[in-house]
Design a protein around this motif. Sequence first.
Motif, PDB file in Angstrom:
ATOM      1  N   SER A  78       0.483  -1.248  -0.201  1.00  0.00           N
ATOM      2  CA  SER A  78       0.093  -0.466  -0.267  1.00  0.00           C
ATOM      3  C   SER A  78       1.227   1.444  -0.095  1.00  0.00           C
ATOM      4  CB  SER A  78      -1.154   0.096   1.349  1.00  0.00           C
ATOM      5  OG  SER A  78       0.056   0.206   2.916  1.00  0.00           O
ATOM      6  N   GLU A  79       0.126   2.319   0.036  1.00  0.00           N
ATOM      7  CA  GLU A  79       1.019   3.666  -0.035  1.00  0.00           C
ATOM      8  C   GLU A  79       2.073   3.590   1.103  1.00  0.00           C
ATOM      9  OE1 GLU A  79       1.230   6.062  -2.499  1.00  0.00           O
ATOM     10  OE2 GLU A  79       0.176   5.479  -4.089  1.00  0.00           O
ATOM     11  N   PRO A  82       4.493   0.504   1.432  1.00  0.00           N
ATOM     12  CA  PRO A  82       4.511  -0.479   0.065  1.00  0.00           C
ATOM     13  C   PRO A  82       5.723  -1.755   0.473  1.00  0.00           C
ATOM     14  CG  PRO A  82       6.539   1.380   0.716  1.00  0.00           C
ATOM     15  CD  PRO A  82       4.872   1.932   2.017  1.00  0.00           C
ATOM     16  N   ASP A 129       8.398   3.994  -7.292  1.00  0.00           N
ATOM     17  CA  ASP A 129       9.046   4.528  -7.248  1.00  0.00           C
ATOM     18  C   ASP A 129       9.913   4.392  -8.286  1.00  0.00           C
ATOM     19  OD1 ASP A 129      11.038   3.054  -5.635  1.00  0.00           O
ATOM     20  OD2 ASP A 129      11.183   3.860  -3.992  1.00  0.00           O
ATOM     21  N   HIS A 155       9.683   0.213  -4.127  1.00  0.00           N
ATOM     22  CA  HIS A 155       9.195   0.347  -3.691  1.00  0.00           C
ATOM     23  C   HIS A 155       7.679   0.285  -4.344  1.00  0.00           C
ATOM     24  CE1 HIS A 155      11.837   1.797  -0.994  1.00  0.00           C
ATOM     25  NE2 HIS A 155      11.317   0.947   0.037  1.00  0.00           N
ATOM     26  N   TYR A 157       3.682   0.282  -4.287  1.00  0.00           N
ATOM     27  CA  TYR A 157       2.594   0.688  -3.353  1.00  0.00           C
ATOM     28  C   TYR A 157       0.840   0.183  -3.843  1.00  0.00           C
ATOM     29  CZ  TYR A 157       6.351   3.612  -2.957  1.00  0.00           C
ATOM     30  OH  TYR A 157       6.751   4.614  -2.436  1.00  0.00           O
TER      31      TYR A 157
END
Length: 440
Positions: A78-79, A82, A129, A155, A157
Amino acid sequence: MSSAAPRTTGQDQLWSVDEHLDDILATVRPLEPIELQLLDAQGCVLVEDVTVPVSLPPFDNSSMDGYAVRVADVAGASEEFPAALEVVGDVAAGQADLLHVGPGQAARIMTGAPLPPGAETVVPVEWTDGGLGEGPVTGMRARALSPDGAEGHVHVYRPAEARAHVRAKGSDVRAGDRALEAGTVLGPPQIALLAAIGRATVRVRPRPRVVVMSTGSELVQPGGELGSGQIYDSNSFALTAAAIDAGAIAYRVGAVADDAVTLRSTIEDQLVRADLMVTTGGVSVGAYDVVKEALSYVGDEDEPGSGIEFRKLAMQPGKPQGFGSIGPDHTPLLALPGNPVSSYVSFELFVRPAIRTLMGLDDVHRPTTTATLTTGKALTSPKGRRQFLRGTYADGAVTPVGGAGSHLVAALAHADALIVVPEDVESVEPGTEVEVVLLG
């Protein structure tokens, strides 16, 4: 093509439209198949089924620029939390030696690149990212991201399901499937499929070569200067364009003057490049109807089975017609009237089906439908003649365009249908259901 001559009948017999067309289609035969390179085969008709030799795509590949990963390694990403994965390398389209993606690892992958061993899914670069450690990349930044990354980690997300953004091997077609059926006309999509499965050539019936010539000393090439009593030659342009539209390779010959010897010589010179010949003009009963003068014979000792028969048809426009074969190969020749509308209507009814037959197509006719006649007054038609009137068709209704005159080229240019009035009908009231031939 058949070597049998058309049946001989008296010149005074009135042929029906169907009888004349049946005689043409009984004589014309599909061209012999040949093997052609793909681009040369465009517009041709396949004579055999094409089987897929290798699956498409031939391997699992990515439909996105992103990262090839294991599903378990991005589950719950998730945000806020990550998944951090080690980037073990790049996988590019066309790459043969593939790296292995293990637990906690990711491989940067490009669109079309094969899914590397160990990877189960693909996460788009926009869900990561991009290896920069600065949050999800988007828009132009995602597309401009260097494939070399920055710190060897990425990463992620968002989670990804198994085989997300993966094009499966054989998801388009599988080896052994029938890619194309015999009888298919090869257009750009079919050419693309043949190339995609590795076919360099294909067996087809070639596009027929059609030679078109108009006759008349009064005819002038467009762009030239008209003298007294002269007109521009439009028929040869219309019929050549119509032959191309029907699927042929068409050759236009400049108008031939009203001289039987010159016409016969010109036709004989053109036979070398003709699977079908079309003339326009000179087929009625005038003193200068040179097509009849040049070609109205039924065979000779050098060309047995050849001959052009000139007929009267129970139709309007287009009553005078000629049909037969000429030359050592018994090349079919259709002689059409000289009036522009008569010539074009005759082409649609008789020449186009002949071209489509030469191509080897099963359905050689224009589509027909019924439509409601919308006009301010009743249509009249001569008794005993099948009349073909120009019209515009839309939403189940057809409206006449221009009058019945066979010289009205401007009206023809605005028509997209032919209104058919049967032989036994002399008047058609507005609102009546009529048969319509759709011209495309």
